[in-house]
Design a protein around this motif. Structure first.
Motif, short mmCIF file in Angstrom:
data_model
loop_
_atom_site.label_atom_id
_atom_site.label_comp_id
_atom_site.label_asym_id
_atom_site.label_seq_id
_atom_site.Cartn_x
_atom_site.Cartn_y
_atom_site.Cartn_z
N ALA A 79 -68.18 -26.29 -24.03
CA ALA A 79 -68.51 -26.38 -22.60
C ALA A 79 -69.58 -25.35 -22.25
CB ALA A 79 -67.26 -26.16 -21.75
N ALA A 80 -69.42 -24.14 -22.77
CA ALA A 80 -70.42 -23.10 -22.52
C ALA A 80 -71.72 -23.39 -23.24
CB ALA A 80 -69.86 -21.74 -22.94
N LEU A 81 -71.61 -23.87 -24.49
CA LEU A 81 -72.82 -24.15 -25.25
C LEU A 81 -73.62 -25.29 -24.63
CD1 LEU A 81 -71.54 -23.85 -28.95
CD2 LEU A 81 -72.78 -22.16 -27.58
N ARG A 82 -72.92 -26.24 -24.00
CA ARG A 82 -73.62 -27.35 -23.34
C ARG A 82 -74.35 -26.90 -22.08
NH1 ARG A 82 -74.59 -31.46 -26.82
NH2 ARG A 82 -72.68 -32.29 -27.76
N GLN A 83 -74.08 -25.69 -21.63
CA GLN A 83 -74.78 -25.14 -20.47
C GLN A 83 -76.14 -24.56 -20.85
OE1 GLN A 83 -73.65 -25.47 -17.25
NE2 GLN A 83 -72.10 -26.74 -18.28
N THR A 84 -76.39 -24.43 -22.15
CA THR A 84 -77.70 -23.96 -22.59
C THR A 84 -78.71 -25.09 -22.40
OG1 THR A 84 -77.28 -24.67 -24.87
CG2 THR A 84 -76.66 -22.40 -24.28
N GLU A 129 -64.68 -18.28 -31.54
CA GLU A 129 -64.49 -18.43 -30.10
C GLU A 129 -65.79 -18.81 -29.40
OE1 GLU A 129 -62.63 -15.10 -28.29
OE2 GLU A 129 -60.91 -15.07 -29.67
N ILE A 130 -66.89 -18.26 -29.87
CA ILE A 130 -68.20 -18.58 -29.29
C ILE A 130 -68.60 -20.00 -29.67
CG2 ILE A 130 -70.66 -18.00 -29.34
CD1 ILE A 130 -69.81 -15.08 -29.89
N LEU A 131 -68.44 -20.33 -30.95
CA LEU A 131 -68.92 -21.61 -31.47
C LEU A 131 -68.09 -22.79 -31.01
CD1 LEU A 131 -69.80 -20.44 -35.09
CD2 LEU A 131 -71.41 -21.00 -33.26
N ASP A 132 -66.81 -22.56 -30.75
CA ASP A 132 -65.95 -23.67 -30.32
C ASP A 132 -65.92 -23.85 -28.81
OD1 ASP A 132 -65.26 -24.58 -32.81
OD2 ASP A 132 -63.37 -23.49 -32.93
N ASP A 133 -66.60 -23.02 -28.07
CA ASP A 133 -66.67 -23.18 -26.62
C ASP A 133 -67.84 -24.12 -26.30
OD1 ASP A 133 -66.64 -23.03 -23.90
OD2 ASP A 133 -66.72 -20.83 -23.78
N ASP A 159 -73.67 -31.19 -31.10
CA ASP A 159 -73.90 -32.56 -31.55
C ASP A 159 -73.40 -32.74 -32.97
OD1 ASP A 159 -75.05 -33.13 -29.10
OD2 ASP A 159 -77.13 -33.01 -29.84
N PHE A 160 -73.75 -31.81 -33.84
CA PHE A 160 -73.37 -31.89 -35.25
C PHE A 160 -71.85 -31.81 -35.42
CE2 PHE A 160 -72.28 -29.69 -39.22
CZ PHE A 160 -72.88 -30.52 -40.16
N MET A 161 -71.24 -30.82 -34.81
CA MET A 161 -69.80 -30.61 -34.98
C MET A 161 -68.99 -31.76 -34.40
SD MET A 161 -69.66 -27.79 -36.70
CE MET A 161 -68.04 -27.01 -36.54
N GLU A 162 -69.41 -32.26 -33.24
CA GLU A 162 -68.68 -33.37 -32.61
C GLU A 162 -68.85 -34.66 -33.41
OE1 GLU A 162 -70.12 -33.34 -28.60
OE2 GLU A 162 -69.30 -31.32 -28.21
N ALA A 163 -70.04 -34.89 -33.94
CA ALA A 163 -70.27 -36.09 -34.75
C ALA A 163 -69.46 -36.06 -36.03
CB ALA A 163 -71.76 -36.22 -35.07
N LEU A 168 -80.35 -24.67 -29.82
CA LEU A 168 -79.50 -24.64 -31.01
C LEU A 168 -78.05 -24.92 -30.63
CD1 LEU A 168 -78.90 -24.08 -33.99
CD2 LEU A 168 -78.88 -21.63 -33.46
N GLY A 169 -77.64 -24.46 -29.45
CA GLY A 169 -76.28 -24.69 -28.98
C GLY A 169 -75.98 -26.18 -28.86
N HIS A 170 -76.92 -26.93 -28.28
CA HIS A 170 -76.74 -28.37 -28.15
C HIS A 170 -76.73 -29.04 -29.52
CE1 HIS A 170 -76.74 -29.69 -23.90
NE2 HIS A 170 -77.28 -28.49 -23.68
N ALA A 171 -77.65 -28.63 -30.40
CA ALA A 171 -77.72 -29.22 -31.74
C ALA A 171 -76.44 -28.94 -32.52
CB ALA A 171 -78.93 -28.66 -32.49
#
Length: 277
Positions: A93-98, A87-91, A109-113, A103-106
């Motif tokens: 939108a929240a991670l992009r707020q970091t 739930e934390i890792l798949d959010d 980026d990895f998961m979406e790519a 690490l949240g952005h990285a």
């Protein structure tokens, strides 16, 4: 070796038992593991075989590792603040707020790519139909599973054939099991056989990964939510994770030899020439 009964009276503060009495006790069988590995080499998409290999090679230190973390004050805190890592890792939108560079952005980026999700990894595991038990072993095993893609992000190992073997050996350094050793080293040897004559230091790459995993604090014990907010380079430094220099050297050598590191097992080099196998 301790029996299931030895853990029947050990509970977390919320009453969750360390090891459920109905949970089967795995039996060590190297021949069974090798048979399943041979089947896996024939059908690399059959992820059930990976689980069968691990079940055939249980670590005698696994339950003590669960016990040490899950029954500690730190483990209690992790269970309370991070009950579900997917739930934390798949959010995203929240991670992009970091902050940028975190690490949240990285991770996003990895998961979406790669077109991946933490929930997708859970779904793949659930397809196997294995029973779940309301115990601390289940929590520990799921947390181990859910941090797999974070290993990729933090170590710099990609999802190419060698990158996956390196992550397995890094994981062995973190949580030693013969299953990680068998799949990781046999997989690395298979890569060498597929690209005969290459000068890429494949075994050096996986050995470096194993050393890195052993020298790093266990990721499963870290407060993941807090790490995601921090600069990825700072997290790597704090966890003693260096650049994957030998792995990157393998990629450099392969490309100089006309081999695509992400498609090396397909049977052709980048210029269309068959690989020597």
């Amino acid at each position: 070796m301790s029996s299931a009964a030895d853990y029947a009276d050990q509970f977390a503060a919320d009453g969750t038992v360390l090891r459920h009495p109905d949970r089967p006790t795995p039996r060590y069988s190297l021949p069974r593991a090798i048979r399943n590995f041979q089947l896996l080499m024939k059908d690399k998409e059959d992820t059930s075989l990976v689980f069968k290999i691990y079940e055939s090679l249980p670590s005698k230190n696994f339950i003590p590792r669960v016990q040490a973390l899950a029954l500690s004050d730190h483990g209690e805190m992790l269970r309370r603040t991070e009950p579900s890592l997917p739930e934390i890792l798949d959010d995203h939108a929240a991670l992009r707020q970091t902050p940028k560079g975190s690490l949240g952005h990285a991770y996003c980026d990895f998961m979406e790519a790669e077109g991946l999700s933490a929930a997708g990894l859970v779904a793949e595991a659930d397809k196997l139909g294995r029973p779940k038990y309301n115990d601390l072993v289940q929590w520990f095993a799921e947390r181990s599973r859910d941090t797999h893609d974070l290993f990729h992000v933090l170590t710099g190992y990609g999802r190419d054939a060698l990158g996956e073997q390196c992550v397995l050996l890094f994981t062995h350094g973190q949580s030693p099991t013969h299953g990680h050793l068998l799949i990781g080293y046999a997989g690395a040897l298979n890569i060498k056989l597929q690209v005969k004559g290459s000068k890429a230091p494949v075994m050096g790459a996986v050995n470096q990964a194993k050393r890195t995993g052993k020298g790093a604090p266990r990721l499963i014990e870290q407060p993941i939510r807090e790490l995601l907010k921090q600069p990825v380079d700072s997290v790597r430094s704090a966890l003693n994770i260096p650049e994957p220099s030998v792995y990157r050297e393998c990629h450099r050598v392969w490309r100089s030899e006309g081999i695509d590191p992400y498609n090396m097992l397909a049977g052709e080099s980048e210029n269309g020439e068959p690989l020597a196998v």
